[in-house]
Design an enzyme around this catalytic site. Structure first.
Site, short mmCIF file in Angstrom:
data_model
loop_
_atom_site.label_atom_id
_atom_site.label_comp_id
_atom_site.label_asym_id
_atom_site.label_seq_id
_atom_site.Cartn_x
_atom_site.Cartn_y
_atom_site.Cartn_z
N LYS A 169 21.99 3.00 21.23
CA LYS A 169 22.87 3.33 20.94
C LYS A 169 23.31 3.60 19.13
O LYS A 169 22.25 2.90 18.80
CB LYS A 169 23.83 1.47 20.74
CG LYS A 169 25.15 1.76 20.27
CD LYS A 169 25.48 -0.23 19.09
CE LYS A 169 24.70 0.37 18.56
NZ LYS A 169 26.34 1.30 17.47
N GLY A 200 29.18 2.41 20.62
CA GLY A 200 30.24 1.31 20.72
C GLY A 200 29.13 1.02 19.34
O GLY A 200 29.02 1.21 18.48
N GLY A 202 27.09 -2.49 16.91
CA GLY A 202 26.67 -3.27 17.21
C GLY A 202 26.49 -4.60 17.86
O GLY A 202 25.69 -4.89 18.51
N VAL A 205 27.64 -3.81 22.48
CA VAL A 205 26.72 -2.47 22.54
C VAL A 205 25.82 -2.97 22.32
O VAL A 205 24.37 -2.96 23.02
CB VAL A 205 27.22 -1.18 22.75
CG1 VAL A 205 26.21 -0.11 23.74
CG2 VAL A 205 28.37 -0.72 23.60
N GLY A 206 25.43 -3.05 20.85
CA GLY A 206 23.70 -3.19 20.57
C GLY A 206 23.17 -4.16 20.85
O GLY A 206 22.26 -4.57 21.33
N GLU A 244 12.54 -0.06 12.03
CA GLU A 244 12.66 0.59 11.37
C GLU A 244 13.12 0.47 9.78
O GLU A 244 14.77 0.40 10.15
CB GLU A 244 12.27 2.05 11.17
CG GLU A 244 11.71 2.61 12.65
CD GLU A 244 9.97 2.36 11.61
OE1 GLU A 244 10.39 2.78 9.97
OE2 GLU A 244 9.09 3.09 11.68
N CYS A 278 16.22 5.20 3.85
CA CYS A 278 15.89 4.66 3.70
C CYS A 278 14.47 4.99 2.67
O CYS A 278 14.11 3.55 2.07
CB CYS A 278 15.08 4.74 4.82
SG CYS A 278 14.53 5.53 5.59
N GLU A 378 18.54 -2.86 -1.74
CA GLU A 378 18.81 -1.70 -1.19
C GLU A 378 20.78 -1.48 -1.96
O GLU A 378 21.68 -1.78 -1.28
CB GLU A 378 18.31 -1.27 -0.09
CG GLU A 378 18.75 -0.01 0.08
CD GLU A 378 18.37 0.12 1.74
OE1 GLU A 378 18.93 -0.89 2.44
OE2 GLU A 378 17.23 1.01 1.96
#
Ligand code: NAD
Length: 476
Positions: A169, A200, A202, A205-206, A244, A278, A378
């Protein structure tokens, strides 16, 4: 205006069962460039069933067969390199030069996996025990928007290499780019069902991938908060996880560093991918007695970094990906001001003449302390926090005083000293006197809340296999 209403399932483009739509917006001018039809649970279930069926035969393919597939996927991506790059510029807003670099890198990821596969042993003897590293099964992969092709290829390539099948996804902000990459996957003529991609959200679909019992492992790249949700949701089926996640990476400039090189490089490291990286080095640790010099050089380095239309060959920074990301960055700049940090470059609002897109001002704060929001969280935009220190020990302590541990940077003219400092930093990857991640076989991943597991090289392949020990062989 394009309407993208297909997923890639079982080797074919198939119409979405889900009917919700997401607008795709060009971040450089906020114009709608298309709509993406979002899949639902039924789309995911079809993709998982195809991947499960394909796994039966794909797990038995030879290393040589998979080497050929990885080469074909690389070639198919390179054949559409220009088209893919154009889509990344239009949909993501990354300037053309770095966009092209990332497209090539995505293709190269397949060749790196191919080389790692050549060096990988799926079987070994340990005394009278045979240890077989078996492919895990169907991998569920979830990726972010900040380097769409690279992240997708980074998931697909090691799965192919190890004989796993995959349902991926991608980010719902990357529909145009993903559609082209699906075409490359179709061109590569992989066996049906080996690679499946479902567009899709998160949450729908996730989340279905994360809870589905036929998914052996979730390989996720994205934010730490979503990584934590996935950890919880995956526990119901005890899935393997590779996460990650985010970072707040320190860049330590030691007092003997050549500032004329280290400070401009610090800007490259912090503002790479318009700060939406990142591994961006967003906490710059500078010796207190050289702070004034650093501030002057930082101003010069920012002034010579062109932010502008991503179509221009000489733009280094572009707009942020979305209104949401722009608003987040503005909130953090305001927080830096409110907490009393010294704004030395940039600030709130758009750079001059760039108010038609999601452009934020490249911003540097000095006199930041490690307890401020702009030092702890972050931001994922072009905002650099300069923190001063007195001793090497203090620099290391500040660098490690974070919940993250993804990447770090050290600059010094004394390599032995730089290596000694690097060895004391708690992070997955540390670069000495360089901005470029130039070892594609080195493990990539985080300590602490930057994640679980490692990408890249043999380490990335190991994430896709499970050891099985058969006891009862003859001693050799
Ligand atoms: P995000 O976490 O918001 O989304 C990432 C992906 O997760 C998207 O595809 C999203 O749709 C999906 N998702 C969201 N909620 C979900 C849920 N409940 N269940 C399953 N999937 C869900 O991240 P983003 O904003 O797309 O990307 C930026 C983040 O990614 C930053 O934090 C950045 O540090 C991180 N990132 C990490 C790496 C790395 O290698 N460590 C690389 C790139 C980006």
């Amino acid at each position: 205006m394009r309407t993208l209403n297909q997923h890639f399932i079982n080797g074919q483009f198939v119409q979405s069962i889900g009917t919700d739509v997401q607008e795709l917006v060009n971040p450089a001018n906020k114009k709608t460039i298309g709509t993406l039809v979002l899949g639902n649970e039924h789309d995911v279930q079809l993709a998982i069933a195809a991947a499960k069926e394909a796994f039966k035969s794909f797990a038995k393919t030879t290393v040589d067969e998979r080497i050929q597939m990885l080469q074909r996927l690389h070639d198919a991506i390179m054949a559409r390199e220009e088209e893919l790059t154009r889509a990344a510029v239009e949909e993501y807003g990354s300037p053309v030069k770095p966009s092209k670099g990332r497209t090539t890198f995505a293709a190269l990821t397949c060749l790196y996996a191919k080389e790692s596969l050549k060096r990988f042993s799926f079987e070994k003897m340990q005394g009278t025990t045979k240890i077989i590293l078996e492919p895990l099964g169907v991998i569920g992969a979830i990726t972010p928007w900040n380097a769409n092709y690279t992240h997708i290829c980074n998931k697909i390539a090691p799965a192919i290499a190890t004989g796993c099948t995959i349902v991926l996804k991608p980010s719902e902000l990357s529909g145009l780019q993903t559609h082209l990459l699906m075409a490359c996957i179709a061109d590569a003529k992989l066996p049906a069902g080996v690679v499946n991609i479902v567009n899709g959200t998160g949450q729908i679909v996730g989340a279905e991938l994360v809870r589905h019992p036929d998914i052996a492992k979730i390989s996720f790249t994205g934010s730490t908060p979503v990584g934590k949700i996935i950890c919880k949701d995956a526990s119901g089926t005890l899935k393997r996880l590779a996460l990650e996640l985010g970072g707040k990476n320190p860049n330590i400039i030691l007092d003997d560093a050549d500032f004329s090189k280290a400070i401009p490089m610090a800007i490259t490291i912090a503002f790479s991918n318009t700060g939406q990286a990142c591994h961006a080095g967003t906490r710059l640790l500078v010796p207190e007695n050289r702070l004034d010099e650093a501030k002057e050089l930082l101003k010069q380095a920012v002034a010579s970094t062109k932010i502008g239309n991503p179509m221009d060959e000489d733009s280094v920074l572009g707009p942020l990906v979305s209104q949401k990301q722009y608003d987040t960055v503005q909130r953090y700049i305001q927080a830096g001001i409110d907490e009393g940090a010294e704004l030395i470059v940039g600030g709130l609002g758009h750079p001059e003449g760039l108010d038609e897109g999601f452009y934020a001002k490249p911003t540097v704060f000095a006199h930041v302390t490690n307890d401020m929001k702009i030092a702890k969280e972050e931001i994922f935009g072009p905002v650099l926090s300069v923190i001063s220190y007195r001793t090497e020990e203090e620099a290391i302590a500040i660098a490690n005083d974070t919940v993250f541990g993804l990447a770090a940077y050290v600059s010094s003219t004394d390599m032995e000293r730089a290596r000694r400092v690097a060895s004391q930093i708690i992070a997955g990857r540390i670069l000495i006197n360089k901005a470029v991640q130039d070892d594609p076989y080195a493990p990539f991943g985080g300590f602490k809340q930057s994640g679980l597991g490692r990408d890249s090289g043999v380490y990335g392949l190991e994430e896709h296999v499970e050891p099985k020990a058969i006891l009862g062989y003859e001693a050799h």
